[in-house]
Design an enzyme around this catalytic site. Structure first.
Site, mmCIF file in Angstrom:
data_model
loop_
_atom_site.group_PDB
_atom_site.id
_atom_site.type_symbol
_atom_site.label_atom_id
_atom_site.label_comp_id
_atom_site.label_asym_id
_atom_site.label_seq_id
_atom_site.Cartn_x
_atom_site.Cartn_y
_atom_site.Cartn_z
ATOM 1 N N CYS A 195 0.807 -1.232 0.000
ATOM 2 C CA CYS A 195 0.000 0.000 0.000
ATOM 3 C C CYS A 195 0.834 1.274 0.000
ATOM 4 C CB CYS A 195 -0.918 0.004 1.220
ATOM 5 S SG CYS A 195 -2.160 -1.280 1.169
HETATM 6 N N1 LIG Z 1 -2.794 -5.929 2.000
HETATM 7 C C1 LIG Z 1 -3.224 -4.854 2.619
HETATM 8 O O1 LIG Z 1 -2.856 -4.628 3.753
HETATM 9 C C2 LIG Z 1 -4.204 -3.903 1.948
HETATM 10 C C3 LIG Z 1 -4.796 -2.908 2.736
HETATM 11 C C4 LIG Z 1 -5.710 -2.043 2.158
HETATM 12 C C5 LIG Z 1 -6.006 -2.145 0.797
HETATM 13 N N2 LIG Z 1 -5.393 -3.114 0.035
HETATM 14 C C6 LIG Z 1 -5.765 -3.178 -1.381
HETATM 15 O O2 LIG Z 1 -6.652 -4.279 -1.563
HETATM 16 C C7 LIG Z 1 -6.458 -4.880 -2.856
HETATM 17 C C8 LIG Z 1 -6.124 -6.362 -2.690
HETATM 18 O O3 LIG Z 1 -4.897 -6.458 -1.990
HETATM 19 P P1 LIG Z 1 -4.470 -7.776 -1.249
HETATM 20 O O4 LIG Z 1 -3.378 -7.364 -0.313
HETATM 21 O O5 LIG Z 1 -5.650 -8.487 -0.703
HETATM 22 O O6 LIG Z 1 -3.866 -8.617 -2.455
HETATM 23 P P2 LIG Z 1 -3.392 -10.162 -2.412
HETATM 24 O O7 LIG Z 1 -2.348 -10.292 -3.436
HETATM 25 O O8 LIG Z 1 -3.095 -10.571 -1.004
HETATM 26 O O9 LIG Z 1 -4.690 -10.961 -2.847
HETATM 27 C C9 LIG Z 1 -5.321 -10.771 -4.047
HETATM 28 C C10 LIG Z 1 -5.892 -12.096 -4.532
HETATM 29 O O10 LIG Z 1 -6.597 -11.819 -5.742
HETATM 30 C C11 LIG Z 1 -6.394 -12.904 -6.633
HETATM 31 N N3 LIG Z 1 -6.660 -12.417 -7.981
HETATM 32 C C12 LIG Z 1 -5.899 -11.613 -8.754
HETATM 33 N N4 LIG Z 1 -6.525 -11.319 -9.894
HETATM 34 C C13 LIG Z 1 -7.715 -11.954 -9.849
HETATM 35 C C14 LIG Z 1 -8.807 -12.034 -10.735
HETATM 36 N N5 LIG Z 1 -8.816 -11.372 -11.887
HETATM 37 N N6 LIG Z 1 -9.858 -12.811 -10.380
HETATM 38 C C15 LIG Z 1 -9.865 -13.479 -9.205
HETATM 39 N N7 LIG Z 1 -8.861 -13.431 -8.319
HETATM 40 C C16 LIG Z 1 -7.802 -12.670 -8.630
HETATM 41 C C17 LIG Z 1 -4.970 -13.328 -6.391
HETATM 42 O O11 LIG Z 1 -4.754 -14.672 -6.774
HETATM 43 C C18 LIG Z 1 -4.839 -13.122 -4.876
HETATM 44 O O12 LIG Z 1 -5.091 -14.305 -4.147
HETATM 45 C C19 LIG Z 1 -5.352 -4.067 -3.511
HETATM 46 O O13 LIG Z 1 -5.927 -3.062 -4.284
HETATM 47 C C20 LIG Z 1 -4.626 -3.445 -2.326
HETATM 48 O O14 LIG Z 1 -3.966 -2.250 -2.668
HETATM 49 C C21 LIG Z 1 -4.524 -3.998 0.587
#
Ligand SMILES: NC(=O)c1ccc[n+]([C@@H]2O[C@H](COP(=O)([O-])OP(=O)(O)OC[C@H]3O[C@@H](n4cnc5c(N)ncnc54)[C@H](O)[C@@H]3O)[C@@H](O)[C@H]2O)c1
Length: 409
Positions: free
Chosen positions: A258
């Site tokens: 992030c």
């Molecule tokens: N990790 C954090 O602490 C956090 C906090 C706030 C916001 N975010 C935001 O949330 C969003 C997700 O982040 P995250 O950390 O959960 O990511 P992550 O990589 O942990 O998980 C994302 C998942 O989505 C899956 N994926 C990717 N493309 C896909 C698709 N087209 N269809 C189905 N599944 C798909 C991946 O296989 C993965 O398991 C991002 O935009 C991130 O910036 C993350």
């Protein structure tokens, strides 16, 4: 009231929301494109700190949770929530390809009346101009769209989905109310805002604010180091002010999915408006310089590192989580090698990093550099050679802080 939810993306964000929703009785379908992840989840194996196996098992056994790669299963869902990665491309610009792909995959399967919520972080205008436009173009039955940026802070013992207020902005009043009803079932406070753009901008403001302040404290640390003033003491003294000051700590860089990424999404909005955020530009430069600066600082404190064997300890981007995305440990290790050191790394939570396995603590090392101190780090077999760390830790009085000490060799 129990709702049927489909969550696209079962990572840090998606699985946390799934876990909270299952715990309060909703039925959750977890969709992810990663086949082996889906199979693990269906066996009750959680890959996310903070999502206990017992919640998944309870969900699986009670029929309240199931993971799948098949998007057609979402046709039964009242709410479809998207939480997929929004990284940067090789030029450091927003890459929304996975988000667009997820949106295109759900569109044909959405039933009339389904509420679509985006939790993925993206630039301002994403809900209206990308998600809603694409879905309506493919499936005109869908009218309800909401954005609710996730604020999960993995590993934070004090704040979680329940007690962190949630912002909700939508394209119409009924969509917002449905989202408020959903989130209120597991969040203590839900804040409605006037437009989705306000919610998207709030998320980018929160993380840009941190990014910029980290850049400033990293610059300030360099000044304190030159002046021989212990910065940790300066920060703790300033923190006694009960208002108007929030402490940030210097670090060897900025990591995670992030903080180093989201400000560059805001920078895209600025560019589209023929502006540049100079604060973001400068903070990025300052933060990216820190790995090299830190290695130079190590040399100043320890003497030349050429030919020395350095054990880098803690390669995730922050304590008590295994996440190494954008971790500054990578550039620190590269710089140590550039300066002629032989480098191994150890991390009790990370099994593989940059294609290498974690090394044992016991070994012929000349010094250790602790970047991240996990609670379960055990340096019991360490040889007694010097240990350097990023910030001073009162619990480890013999460790030498890179930024917290006066200049000495
Ligand atoms: N990790 C954090 O602490 C956090 C906090 C706030 C916001 N975010 C935001 O949330 C969003 C997700 O982040 P995250 O950390 O959960 O990511 P992550 O990589 O942990 O998980 C994302 C998942 O989505 C899956 N994926 C990717 N493309 C896909 C698709 N087209 N269809 C189905 N599944 C798909 C991946 O296989 C993965 O398991 C991002 O935009 C991130 O910036 C993350």
């Amino acid at each position: 009231m129990s709702m049927k939810i489909a969550i696209i993306g079962q990572g840090y964000v998606g699985l946390n929301v799934a876990s909270s929703a299952i715990s309060v009785g909703h039925h959750v379908l977890g969709i992810d494109s990663n086949v082996s992840l889906v199979s693990n989840l269906n066996s009750g194996i959680s890959h996310i700190e903070g999502v206990p196996r017992k919640v998944l098992v309870m969900g699986l056994e009670s029929g309240k949770y199931r993971a799948t790669v098949d998007f057609s299963d979402i046709s039964q869902a009242e709410i479809v929530l998207v939480a997929v990665p929004t990284p940067l491309n090789n030029s450091g610009e927003p890459n929304t390809v996975l988000l667009e792909k997820a949106v295109d995959s759900i569109a044909p399967h959405l039933s009339a009346g389904t509420l679509v919520i985006n939790e993925s972080t993206s630039f301002i205008g994403t809900l209206r101009n990308i998600i809603a436009k694409r879905i309506v173009g493919l499936n005109s039955k869908i009218t309800d769209f909401v954005v609710s940026p996730e604020r999960v802070d993995p590993g934070n013992p004090n704040f979680n989905i329940k007690n962190t207020p949630r912002i909700v902005g939508g394209l119409n009043a009924s969509a917002i109310q449905r989202a408020v009803d959903f989130y209120s079932s597991f969040c203590d406070e839900v804040v409605k805002v006037s437009t989705p753009e306000v919610a998207e901008a709030a998320k980018l403001l929160e993380n840009s604010y941190r990014f910029i302040n980290i850049g400033f404290i990293n610059e300030f640390a360099q000044l304190m180091n030159i002046m021989g003033i212990p910065i940790s003491e300066v920060i703790s003294s300033a923190s006694t002010k009960p208002y108007g000051f929030m402490p940030f700590l210097p670090n060897v860089g900025v990591g995670g999915h992030c903080i180093p990424v989201d400000p560059l999404y805001l920078q895209k909005n600025a560019r589209d408006a023929n502006l540049t955020s100079r604060y973001i530009e400068l903070s990025e430069k300052l933060n990216l310089e820190m790995p090299k600066y830190s290695v130079e600082r190590l040399e100043l404190l320890s003497g030349p590192i050429i030919g020395k064997h350095v054990l880098v300890v803690g390669v995730s981007y922050k304590p008590d989580i295994a996440d190494t995305r954008e971790s500054p440990a990578g550039p620190v290790i590269e710089n140590l090698k550039k300066y002629g050191a032989k480098v191994s790394w150890h991390d009790p939570l990370v099994t593989e990093f940059n294609g290498e396995k974690s090394s044992p603590i016991l070994g012929e090392y000349d010094l250790a550099l602790v970047l991240v101190k996990h609670q379960n780090l055990d340096l019991g077999t360490w040889s007694g050679k010097p240990i350097y760390c990023v910030n001073s830790t009162p619990s480890e009085p013999n460790w030498i802080p890179l930024f917290g000490s006066q200049n000495h060799k």
